[in-house]
Design a protein around this motif. Structure first.
Motif, PDB file in Angstrom:
ATOM      1  N   THR A  10       1.127  -0.979  -0.112  1.00  0.00           N
ATOM      2  CA  THR A  10       0.332   0.122   0.110  1.00  0.00           C
ATOM      3  C   THR A  10       1.192   0.852   0.216  1.00  0.00           C
ATOM      4  O   THR A  10       2.016   1.329   0.786  1.00  0.00           O
ATOM      5  N   TYR A  11       0.538   2.411  -0.714  1.00  0.00           N
ATOM      6  CA  TYR A  11       1.188   3.459  -0.207  1.00  0.00           C
ATOM      7  C   TYR A  11       0.289   4.690  -0.965  1.00  0.00           C
ATOM      8  O   TYR A  11      -0.525   4.819  -1.297  1.00  0.00           O
ATOM      9  N   VAL A  12       0.478   5.658  -0.112  1.00  0.00           N
ATOM     10  CA  VAL A  12      -0.192   7.102  -0.089  1.00  0.00           C
ATOM     11  C   VAL A  12       0.553   8.138   0.101  1.00  0.00           C
ATOM     12  O   VAL A  12       1.639   8.594   0.647  1.00  0.00           O
ATOM     13  N   TYR A  13      -0.444   8.930  -0.867  1.00  0.00           N
ATOM     14  CA  TYR A  13       0.233   9.748  -1.004  1.00  0.00           C
ATOM     15  C   TYR A  13       0.165  11.141  -0.047  1.00  0.00           C
ATOM     16  O   TYR A  13      -0.943  11.181  -0.200  1.00  0.00           O
ATOM     17  N   GLY A  14       1.350  12.153   0.652  1.00  0.00           N
ATOM     18  CA  GLY A  14       0.519  13.284   1.221  1.00  0.00           C
ATOM     19  C   GLY A  14      -0.198  12.762   2.373  1.00  0.00           C
ATOM     20  O   GLY A  14      -1.359  13.058   2.508  1.00  0.00           O
ATOM     21  N   GLU A  15       0.174  11.216   3.155  1.00  0.00           N
ATOM     22  CA  GLU A  15      -0.639  11.348   4.557  1.00  0.00           C
ATOM     23  C   GLU A  15      -0.842  12.325   5.187  1.00  0.00           C
ATOM     24  O   GLU A  15       0.172  13.367   5.478  1.00  0.00           O
ATOM     25  N   ASN A  16      -2.103  12.183   5.591  1.00  0.00           N
ATOM     26  CA  ASN A  16      -2.383  13.470   7.275  1.00  0.00           C
ATOM     27  C   ASN A  16      -2.312  14.805   6.533  1.00  0.00           C
ATOM     28  O   ASN A  16      -2.131  15.536   7.201  1.00  0.00           O
ATOM     29  N   THR A  17      -2.645  14.599   5.061  1.00  0.00           N
ATOM     30  CA  THR A  17      -2.822  16.364   4.233  1.00  0.00           C
ATOM     31  C   THR A  17      -4.012  15.936   3.693  1.00  0.00           C
ATOM     32  O   THR A  17      -4.755  14.787   3.719  1.00  0.00           O
ATOM     33  N   ARG A  20      -4.567  14.014   0.535  1.00  0.00           N
ATOM     34  CA  ARG A  20      -4.309  11.802   0.658  1.00  0.00           C
ATOM     35  C   ARG A  20      -4.909  12.091  -0.668  1.00  0.00           C
ATOM     36  O   ARG A  20      -5.805  11.135  -0.370  1.00  0.00           O
ATOM     37  N   LYS A  21      -4.025  10.410  -0.528  1.00  0.00           N
ATOM     38  CA  LYS A  21      -4.404  10.131  -1.841  1.00  0.00           C
ATOM     39  C   LYS A  21      -3.652   8.075  -2.012  1.00  0.00           C
ATOM     40  O   LYS A  21      -2.708   7.828  -2.075  1.00  0.00           O
ATOM     41  N   VAL A  22      -4.972   8.218  -1.965  1.00  0.00           N
ATOM     42  CA  VAL A  22      -4.107   6.085  -1.888  1.00  0.00           C
ATOM     43  C   VAL A  22      -3.746   5.894  -3.619  1.00  0.00           C
ATOM     44  O   VAL A  22      -4.598   5.540  -4.363  1.00  0.00           O
ATOM     45  N   ALA A  23      -2.604   5.848  -3.810  1.00  0.00           N
ATOM     46  CA  ALA A  23      -1.956   5.534  -4.662  1.00  0.00           C
ATOM     47  C   ALA A  23      -2.001   3.619  -4.964  1.00  0.00           C
ATOM     48  O   ALA A  23      -2.230   3.668  -6.009  1.00  0.00           O
ATOM     49  N   LEU A  24      -1.486   3.222  -4.136  1.00  0.00           N
ATOM     50  CA  LEU A  24      -1.579   1.790  -4.156  1.00  0.00           C
ATOM     51  C   LEU A  24      -2.668   0.858  -2.974  1.00  0.00           C
ATOM     52  O   LEU A  24      -1.946   1.836  -1.924  1.00  0.00           O
ATOM     53  N   LEU A  57      13.013   2.815  -4.724  1.00  0.00           N
ATOM     54  CA  LEU A  57      13.339   3.619  -5.475  1.00  0.00           C
ATOM     55  C   LEU A  57      11.912   4.822  -4.545  1.00  0.00           C
ATOM     56  O   LEU A  57      11.681   6.220  -3.488  1.00  0.00           O
ATOM     57  N   MET A  58      10.885   3.692  -4.137  1.00  0.00           N
ATOM     58  CA  MET A  58       9.726   4.957  -3.563  1.00  0.00           C
ATOM     59  C   MET A  58       9.999   3.304  -1.997  1.00  0.00           C
ATOM     60  O   MET A  58      10.246   2.355  -2.353  1.00  0.00           O
ATOM     61  N   LYS A  59       9.376   4.519  -0.903  1.00  0.00           N
ATOM     62  CA  LYS A  59       9.427   2.480   0.489  1.00  0.00           C
ATOM     63  C   LYS A  59       7.137   2.761   0.909  1.00  0.00           C
ATOM     64  O   LYS A  59       6.608   3.839   0.864  1.00  0.00           O
ATOM     65  N   PRO A  60       6.843   1.258   0.529  1.00  0.00           N
ATOM     66  CA  PRO A  60       5.174   1.084   0.880  1.00  0.00           C
ATOM     67  C   PRO A  60       5.379   1.676   2.094  1.00  0.00           C
ATOM     68  O   PRO A  60       6.313   1.867   3.533  1.00  0.00           O
ATOM     69  N   THR A  61       3.560   1.660   1.886  1.00  0.00           N
ATOM     70  CA  THR A  61       2.913   3.235   3.298  1.00  0.00           C
ATOM     71  C   THR A  61       3.764   1.846   4.553  1.00  0.00           C
ATOM     72  O   THR A  61       3.351   1.496   5.856  1.00  0.00           O
ATOM     73  N   SER A  62       2.642   0.660   3.592  1.00  0.00           N
ATOM     74  CA  SER A  62       2.322  -0.441   3.946  1.00  0.00           C
ATOM     75  C   SER A  62       2.462  -1.704   3.275  1.00  0.00           C
ATOM     76  O   SER A  62       2.503  -1.029   2.216  1.00  0.00           O
ATOM     77  N   GLY A  63       2.499  -2.989   3.724  1.00  0.00           N
ATOM     78  CA  GLY A  63       3.108  -3.860   3.325  1.00  0.00           C
ATOM     79  C   GLY A  63       4.285  -4.519   2.458  1.00  0.00           C
ATOM     80  O   GLY A  63       5.433  -3.713   2.996  1.00  0.00           O
ATOM     81  N   LYS A  64       4.765  -5.198   2.004  1.00  0.00           N
ATOM     82  CA  LYS A  64       5.832  -5.389   1.767  1.00  0.00           C
ATOM     83  C   LYS A  64       6.154  -5.321   0.226  1.00  0.00           C
ATOM     84  O   LYS A  64       5.829  -6.345  -0.574  1.00  0.00           O
ATOM     85  N   VAL A  65       7.831  -5.946  -0.052  1.00  0.00           N
ATOM     86  CA  VAL A  65       7.455  -5.609  -0.571  1.00  0.00           C
ATOM     87  C   VAL A  65       8.973  -6.721  -1.406  1.00  0.00           C
ATOM     88  O   VAL A  65       9.748  -6.059  -0.829  1.00  0.00           O
TER      89      VAL A  65
END
Lengths: 286, 286, 268
Positions: A10-17, A20-24, A57-65
């Motif tokens: 899961t990846y969230v852009y602009g958390e707490n703003t 906020r947009k859930v990208a993944l 290059l990007m780090k998951p907000t939660s979950g694993k790669v």
């Protein structure tokens, strides 16, 4: 064996703003070693965000790669290694060229890997051969090349790192039909020769239909489907509903199906459509 | 018959002064192209064929080495004609980012009118009208960099439209866009042509886009090779392929069936026609 | 990182402050800065702060932005306070360690200087927060237009500013992309030591320069196609108008200015 695996990524852009947009959203997929994958989705579907997780290059907000079964975010050293394992070619990669000569530019990645001179040389020439650049072109400044050549030089720069998985974001965008064909032929050749995983992100179903073993369709940050081309194009109505353009032949066959000719829903290349129609005509002519 | 755009025996070369002696590259070799008012012409040709150079001749950005270019009866080599020519034949380029000047959408659309010294209240009226025509009115106060590619390109078109031009020249306006943006731009262009009678010259690499034009011109190696309706041009499948160009998938499918000995029209360019022709074949066969 | 910079950003709104004629706003901002430098005591600075706070409140720009605008100048604030604290040796000693000594006067001056810098930044940020970059360049062009008489290329300068403002976000985005592309090729921009990071800048800057030149060239052609031929005979869609609001703002600012001057005379 899976070369790249995501677990509930899961990846969230602009958390707490307010933006906020859930990208993944909980993406769980497995990509196997040696597979040729097509990745499709319209702008904003999360496909660019997804591939940037594959090489850290990007780090998951939660979950694993996991790459090669390893969670690499914990260790800075591993994070760098993963970039060599999973090579990422961005859209319009020619904009990253910077060295005096094409050869030096292709050598940038291998040099960062800390390889010795002889090995770097071998890889540069190997990669140049794969993308179809001549020895003479290797000694030129990258800025003297034509658009298509620049593009191929930039792709060679990532190929030279000999990544286990090669990811390309819209590798043919902005090129003319000839340049497009050339890039895809080159990727097919690379895949058959090296047997490495290749992931191609593209808007063009036509292009992807030609070579992918499996197609991953992303929609609004989630996996819409991840299957073989016949299965994916079998759902062409749904694909059109989420705003993806299916190949023209698929639509023609769809029209024929609507007229009552039962030609099946998994037609996505001209060659197959031709065969199918001829077989149908052949049977009836008999 | 009066032609709106008229290029007679145009030759044009780029000179690279950096080399010693300076290297001349001839890009256009004796090109003659006439375009009628209200016509929608698509220009095809692979990269480096000279098609952009030709478009820039119609905008008096390039002046031919020999031959003449007239726009609305005005010769491009007369310094005094520059502004009237650019006012009546506006140009839209490939990269939407590199043609937007201002930081607010409506300010950008006003740019050309401000340059022409139009009355402020009149600018306001025409800017609003142009933005409404391309469907970007509600974005008038937005910053251009926050728009999608298709939206940016529509703003660029509005910037030209505000000048009330008779003709718009578009140099690969969809090359950098996703399918959705491409459709937005194509719909806008078609509407301008059909509803407002704007003469359109569209340079493109997408055969499906060219198929929507009234006329297709194929340029190769600086020469005008083919000229005719989309039907006439695309029915020459082999010639097109040899030129490194493509034809729409439906045309190719019909061509393949024809080659296999089936009686199917050779000038198929739409999905509907293709489906109907195949249906006719299947019915006759059965 | 690059995206944190709020200086020069515009936050649209329709408060009285937003509606002021940008020319007047620019002049009043300059007046405010002069005001800060005219203030000779902490009281004067206090009046300046009050002016600033009231203006900010009227603009309805979120207060967090006021704080945010200070972020880039934290180093400057620190240096100013350290210099004043430790290098002013007059006054009573408050604290002493080896050769370091803080005096009452050092403390007071440090506070005074820091307050002045902070107000300066907040005041000028308010101008950029409430004025669109285009209006601002227009205002500058107008205010500088007398200089045209002595052959200063005022229009060209303003156009350059507009284009620079237009392309800053584009270039930031591009820098980001190139950085990621080079990281993907193993550049140690995020994983390496300071030295590695500095070395990693070359593969960023060269492509960035090359693409900026290309953009500049394309933009120049596009501008030519849109009949750009310098400032001569050019009109503007948006005309700048002064209104009663501007008069009020001028009176309001003048009152504060007068208050500071009075304080200077009263407090000796």
């Amino acid at each position: 064996m899976a070369i790249i695996e995501t677990k509930e990524l899961t990846y969230v852009y602009g958390e707490n703003t307010p933006f906020r947009k859930v990208a993944l959203d909980k993406v769980s997929i497995e990509i196997n070693e040696g597979e040729m994958i097509g990745l499709i989705g319209h702008t904003g579907s999360g496909k660019s965000t997804l591939i940037q997780h594959f090489n850290g290059l990007m780090k998951p907000t939660s979950g694993k790669v996991l790459v090669d079964g390893e969670d690499f975010f914990a260790d800075k050293k591993k994070l760098r290694e993963v970039r060599f394992k999973v090579g990422l070619v961005f859209q319009y990669p020619e904009y990253q060229l910077f060295e005096e000569t094409v050869a030096k530019d292709i050598a940038y990645g291998p040099k960062n890997m800390g390889l010795d001179e002889a090995e770097i040389n071998r890889r540069v020439h190997d990669a140049a051969e794969l993308v179809g650049l001549t020895a003479e072109q290797l000694q030129k400044s990258p800025f003297e090349l034509s658009g298509g050549q620049k593009r191929r030089a930039a792709i060679a720069g990532v190929m030279a790192m000999e990544p286990k998985a090669l990811i390309l974001d819209e590798p043919a965008s902005g090129l003319d039909p000839q340049g497009r064909d050339r890039i895809f032929d080159m990727l097919k050749r690379y895949h058959t020769e090296k047997k490495n995983t290749v992931i191609v992100v593209s808007h063009s179903m036509e292009d992807i239909a030609k070579f992918a073993d499996r197609i991953l369709v992303m929609n609004e940050g989630s996996v819409f489907c991840f299957d073989t081309p016949p299965k994916v194009f079998g759902r062409s109505r749904e694909l059109e509903q989420i705003g993806l353009a299916v190949p023209q032949v698929t639509r023609v066959i769809g029209r024929l199906n609507d007229m009552g000719f039962d030609l099946g829903s998994d037609v996505y290349t001209i060659g197959y459509a031709e065969k199918l129609i001829r077989a149908r005509l052949g049977e009836k002519v008999q | 018959m009066e032609f709106f755009l008229d290029a007679e025996n145009v030759r044009f070369s780029y000179v690279n002064e950096a080399e010693e002696p300076p290297v001349r590259t001839e890009v256009l070799k004796d090109v003659t192209l006439r375009v009628k008012k209200g016509e929608f012409t698509a220009v095809l040709g692979h990269n480096g064929s000279g098609k952009s150079t030709l478009a820039k001749c119609f905008n008096a950005i390039n002046l031919p080495d020999s031959g003449t270019v007239t726009v609305a009866g005005l010769r491009t080599d007369d310094e005094n004609n520059l502004l009237p020519i650019r006012k009546s034949a506006g140009m839209v380029f490939q990269n939407p980012d590199n043609q937007i000047v201002a930081t607010i959408v409506e300010e950008d659309v006003a740019f050309a009118l401000e340059n022409l010294g139009v009355e402020p209240s009149e600018i306001r009226r025409r800017v609003d009208e142009a933005l409404k025509t391309v469907g970007m009115y509600k974005y008038r106060m937005h910053a251009p960099h926050k728009l999608s590619g298709g939206q940016k390109q529509r703003v660029a078109i509005a910037g030209i439209l505000a000048m009330n031009p008779d003709c718009i020249l578009l140099d690969e306006p969809t090359a950098m866009l996703d399918p959705r943006g491409r459709k937005e731009v194509m719909d806008t262009i078609k509407r301008l042509n059909r509803e407002q009678g704007v003469t359109i010259v569209l340079i493109t690499h997408y055969m499906e886009e060219a198929a929507q034009a009234d006329r297709i011109v194929v340029i190769d190696g600086g020469e005008l090779l083919l000229d005719g309706t989309p039907r006439k041009i695309f029915s020459q499948v082999e010639t097109m392929k040899n030129l490194g160009l493509d034809v729409p998938q439906v045309t190719e499918l019909a061509w393949r069936l024809r080659k296999a000995g089936y009686d199917i029209p050779e000038d198929i360019i739409t999905e509907e026609e293709c489906a109907e022709a195949i249906a006719a074949l299947l019915k006759k066969g059965g | 990182m690059l995206k944190d910079i709020t200086l020069g950003q515009f936050f649209p709104g329709d408060s009285p402050v937003h509606k002021l004629d940008p020319r007047i706003k620019l002049v009043l901002t300059v007046e405010f800065i002069v005001m800060l430098f005219a203030a000779k005591s902490m009281w004067g600075i206090g009046v300046g702060a009050l002016f600033c706070l009231i203006s900010f409140a009227m603009s309805k720009v979120p207060a967090t932005l006021m704080v945010k605008s200070l972020k880039p100048i934290i180093p400057l604030i620190l240096i100013t306070s350290v210099l004043n604290l430790f290098f002013i040796k007059t006054g009573d000693t408050l604290w002493k360690w080896k050769i370091l000594r803080i005096t009452t006067e050092g403390r007071d001056t440090a506070l005074f200087m820091v307050a002045r810098i902070i107000l300066l930044i907040i005041g000028s940020s308010l101008l950029t927060y409430t004025t669109s970059p285009i209006d601002l360049t227009d205002a500058i062009e107008h205010l500088l237009s007398p200089l045209k008489k002595i052959k200063v290329p005022v229009h060209e300068l303003a156009m350059m500013m507009t284009i620079a403002l237009r392309f800053i976000p584009t270039l930031i985005e591009e820098t980001d992309k190139i950085m990621n592309a080079q990281k993907a090729r193993g550049s140690e921009l995020d994983t390496g030591s300071f030295k590695d990071k500095v070395r990693g800048m070359i593969p960023i800057f060269i492509p960035l320069f090359v693409s900026s030149f290309r953009r500049a060239e394309e933009l120049a052609t596009a501008m030519e196609c849109r009949c750009y031929h310098g400032g001569e005979g050019r009109t503007r869609m948006k005309q700048l108008h002064t209104s009663y609001l501007d008069v009020i703002a001028m009176i309001y600012t003048t009152i504060f200015f007068a208050a500071i001057i009075t304080l200077n005379i009263v407090i000796k």
